[in-house]
Design a protein around this motif. Structure first.
Motif, PDB file in Angstrom:
ATOM      1  N   TYR A   9       0.899  -1.261   0.035  1.00 20.86           N
ATOM      2  CA  TYR A   9      -0.129  -0.014   0.174  1.00 20.86           C
ATOM      3  C   TYR A   9       0.879   1.132   0.108  1.00 20.86           C
ATOM      4  N   ASN A  10       0.456   2.416  -0.647  1.00 21.18           N
ATOM      5  CA  ASN A  10       0.884   3.684  -0.579  1.00 21.18           C
ATOM      6  C   ASN A  10       0.738   4.074   0.867  1.00 21.18           C
ATOM      7  N   SER A  11       1.550   5.232   1.323  1.00 20.31           N
ATOM      8  CA  SER A  11       1.314   5.683   2.554  1.00 20.31           C
ATOM      9  C   SER A  11      -0.075   6.590   2.545  1.00 20.31           C
ATOM     10  N   LEU A  12      -0.312   6.993   1.273  1.00 19.70           N
ATOM     11  CA  LEU A  12      -1.450   8.098   1.211  1.00 19.70           C
ATOM     12  C   LEU A  12      -2.515   7.238   0.042  1.00 19.70           C
ATOM     13  N   SER A  13      -3.618   7.395   0.298  1.00 20.21           N
ATOM     14  CA  SER A  13      -4.684   6.844  -0.394  1.00 20.21           C
ATOM     15  C   SER A  13      -5.849   7.561  -0.767  1.00 20.21           C
ATOM     16  N   PRO A  14      -6.315   8.220  -1.720  1.00 19.55           N
ATOM     17  CA  PRO A  14      -7.613   8.849  -1.948  1.00 19.55           C
ATOM     18  C   PRO A  14      -8.931   8.222  -1.291  1.00 19.55           C
ATOM     19  N   TYR A  15      -9.648   8.761  -0.517  1.00 21.42           N
ATOM     20  CA  TYR A  15     -10.891   8.447  -0.068  1.00 21.42           C
ATOM     21  C   TYR A  15     -11.912   8.949  -0.839  1.00 21.42           C
ATOM     22  N   LEU A  16     -13.105   8.274  -1.501  1.00 21.37           N
ATOM     23  CA  LEU A  16     -14.125   8.894  -2.134  1.00 21.37           C
ATOM     24  C   LEU A  16     -15.380   8.489  -1.255  1.00 21.37           C
ATOM     25  N   ILE A  17     -16.106   9.241  -0.840  1.00 28.00           N
ATOM     26  CA  ILE A  17     -17.394   8.999  -0.405  1.00 28.00           C
ATOM     27  C   ILE A  17     -18.425   9.650  -1.500  1.00 28.00           C
ATOM     28  N   VAL A  18     -19.238   8.520  -1.932  1.00 29.11           N
ATOM     29  CA  VAL A  18     -20.232   8.596  -3.039  1.00 29.11           C
ATOM     30  C   VAL A  18     -21.671   8.196  -2.637  1.00 29.11           C
ATOM     31  N   ASP A  19     -22.517   8.732  -3.463  1.00 32.35           N
ATOM     32  CA  ASP A  19     -23.918   7.952  -3.370  1.00 32.35           C
ATOM     33  C   ASP A  19     -23.698   6.837  -4.350  1.00 32.35           C
ATOM     34  N   ASN A  20     -23.721   5.677  -4.158  1.00 34.96           N
ATOM     35  CA  ASN A  20     -23.875   4.378  -4.922  1.00 34.96           C
ATOM     36  C   ASN A  20     -22.501   4.049  -5.040  1.00 34.96           C
ATOM     37  N   ALA A  21     -21.552   3.450  -3.999  1.00 34.03           N
ATOM     38  CA  ALA A  21     -20.268   3.166  -4.099  1.00 34.03           C
ATOM     39  C   ALA A  21     -19.866   2.026  -4.947  1.00 34.03           C
ATOM     40  N   GLU A  22     -21.233   0.885  -4.919  1.00 35.57           N
ATOM     41  CA  GLU A  22     -21.206  -0.163  -5.769  1.00 35.57           C
ATOM     42  C   GLU A  22     -20.927   0.142  -7.328  1.00 35.57           C
ATOM     43  N   LYS A  23     -21.789   1.004  -7.779  1.00 37.99           N
ATOM     44  CA  LYS A  23     -21.682   1.552  -9.110  1.00 37.99           C
ATOM     45  C   LYS A  23     -20.377   2.104  -9.356  1.00 37.99           C
ATOM     46  N   ALA A  69     -21.507  12.871   4.149  1.00 37.56           N
ATOM     47  CA  ALA A  69     -22.104  13.540   2.862  1.00 37.56           C
ATOM     48  C   ALA A  69     -21.077  12.963   1.650  1.00 37.56           C
ATOM     49  N   ALA A  70     -21.723  12.868   0.508  1.00 35.63           N
ATOM     50  CA  ALA A  70     -20.904  12.652  -0.459  1.00 35.63           C
ATOM     51  C   ALA A  70     -20.121  13.788  -0.886  1.00 35.63           C
ATOM     52  N   ASN A  71     -19.066  13.553  -1.488  1.00 34.11           N
ATOM     53  CA  ASN A  71     -17.978  14.501  -1.605  1.00 34.11           C
ATOM     54  C   ASN A  71     -17.700  14.355  -3.382  1.00 34.11           C
ATOM     55  N   LYS A  72     -16.886  15.519  -3.990  1.00 34.27           N
ATOM     56  CA  LYS A  72     -16.460  15.322  -5.252  1.00 34.27           C
ATOM     57  C   LYS A  72     -14.856  15.720  -4.918  1.00 34.27           C
ATOM     58  N   THR A  73     -14.209  14.963  -5.829  1.00 31.92           N
ATOM     59  CA  THR A  73     -12.648  15.352  -5.952  1.00 31.92           C
ATOM     60  C   THR A  73     -12.408  15.446  -7.414  1.00 31.92           C
ATOM     61  N   MET A  74     -10.832  15.643  -7.629  1.00 30.14           N
ATOM     62  CA  MET A  74     -10.218  15.351  -8.839  1.00 30.14           C
ATOM     63  C   MET A  74      -8.991  14.480  -8.632  1.00 30.14           C
ATOM     64  N   PHE A 116     -19.936   9.512 -12.800  1.00 34.40           N
ATOM     65  CA  PHE A 116     -21.406   9.799 -12.434  1.00 34.40           C
ATOM     66  C   PHE A 116     -21.719  10.528 -11.214  1.00 34.40           C
ATOM     67  N   ALA A 117     -20.688  10.349 -10.479  1.00 39.16           N
ATOM     68  CA  ALA A 117     -20.817  10.959  -9.003  1.00 39.16           C
ATOM     69  C   ALA A 117     -20.226  12.567  -9.092  1.00 39.16           C
ATOM     70  N   GLY A 118     -19.625  12.768 -10.009  1.00 38.09           N
ATOM     71  CA  GLY A 118     -19.013  14.316 -10.338  1.00 38.09           C
ATOM     72  C   GLY A 118     -17.636  14.151 -10.190  1.00 38.09           C
ATOM     73  N   ASN A 119     -16.903  13.230 -10.075  1.00 37.75           N
ATOM     74  CA  ASN A 119     -15.610  13.254  -9.692  1.00 37.75           C
ATOM     75  C   ASN A 119     -14.939  13.723 -10.997  1.00 37.75           C
ATOM     76  N   TYR A 120     -13.801  14.269 -11.015  1.00 35.75           N
ATOM     77  CA  TYR A 120     -13.341  14.838 -12.192  1.00 35.75           C
ATOM     78  C   TYR A 120     -11.881  13.765 -12.236  1.00 35.75           C
ATOM     79  N   TRP A 121     -12.005  12.948 -13.221  1.00 39.76           N
ATOM     80  CA  TRP A 121     -10.821  12.136 -13.805  1.00 39.76           C
ATOM     81  C   TRP A 121      -9.926  12.687 -14.810  1.00 39.76           C
ATOM     82  N   ALA A 122      -8.522  12.650 -14.432  1.00 41.56           N
ATOM     83  CA  ALA A 122      -7.769  13.009 -15.675  1.00 41.56           C
ATOM     84  C   ALA A 122      -6.842  11.555 -15.803  1.00 41.56           C
ATOM     85  N   VAL A 123      -6.711  11.398 -17.145  1.00 38.30           N
ATOM     86  CA  VAL A 123      -6.200   9.990 -17.301  1.00 38.30           C
ATOM     87  C   VAL A 123      -4.924  10.399 -18.338  1.00 38.30           C
TER      88      VAL A 123
END
Length: 128
Positions: A9-23, A69-74, A116-123
């Motif tokens: 594991y890395n020392s830092l991991s992003p943590y997302l709280i979303v509506d419908n985590a399964e999706k 609450a759900a949150n959004k991130t990049m 769908f949860a509003g998170n911004y992904w850069a690939v």
């Protein structure tokens, strides 16, 4: 302390709280070939905590609750083929922000989308 975190594991991991985590977990498995490492469901069947391995990084997530609450991130993710990852995202309902492009002076070809949860992904894929 030698074993202060799980092996690989890395020392830092992003943590997302979303509506419908399964999706979101299913989406990340499709786009990034994510592997489920751990999962703990609450009594109501929602995801209390889950961990996914995306290449060499761990991302954690859970369903939103009244207390959290759900949150959004990049997030930024390097992938072997930016065009393939971007296309998988769009084919699976993500919204285009910017199609993959290599801008002058940037060694990366990168694109971006909203899940769908509003998170911004850069690939990105480094080309040079």
């Amino acid at each position: 302390m030698e074993n202060f975190k799980p092996q690989h594991y890395n020392s830092l991991s992003p943590y997302l709280i979303v509506d419908n985590a399964e999706k979101l977990m299913d989406l990340l498995k499709l786009i990034f070939d994510a592997k489920e490492l751990r999962r703990y469901d609450s009594e109501d069947g929602k995801i209390a905590h889950a961990e996914l391995l995306l290449d060499d990084s761990v991302i954690m997530l859970s369903d939103s609750t009244d207390k959290y609450a759900a949150n959004k991130t990049m997030l930024h993710m390097y992938v072997p083929d930016v065009f393939a990852a971007f296309e998988k995202a769009i084919q699976n309902g993500c919204q285009i922000i910017e199609e993959p492009i290599n801008k002058e002076g940037d060694p990366d070809t990168r694109g971006s989308f909203y899940d769908f949860a509003g998170n911004y992904w850069a690939v990105s894929t480094q080309m040079n």
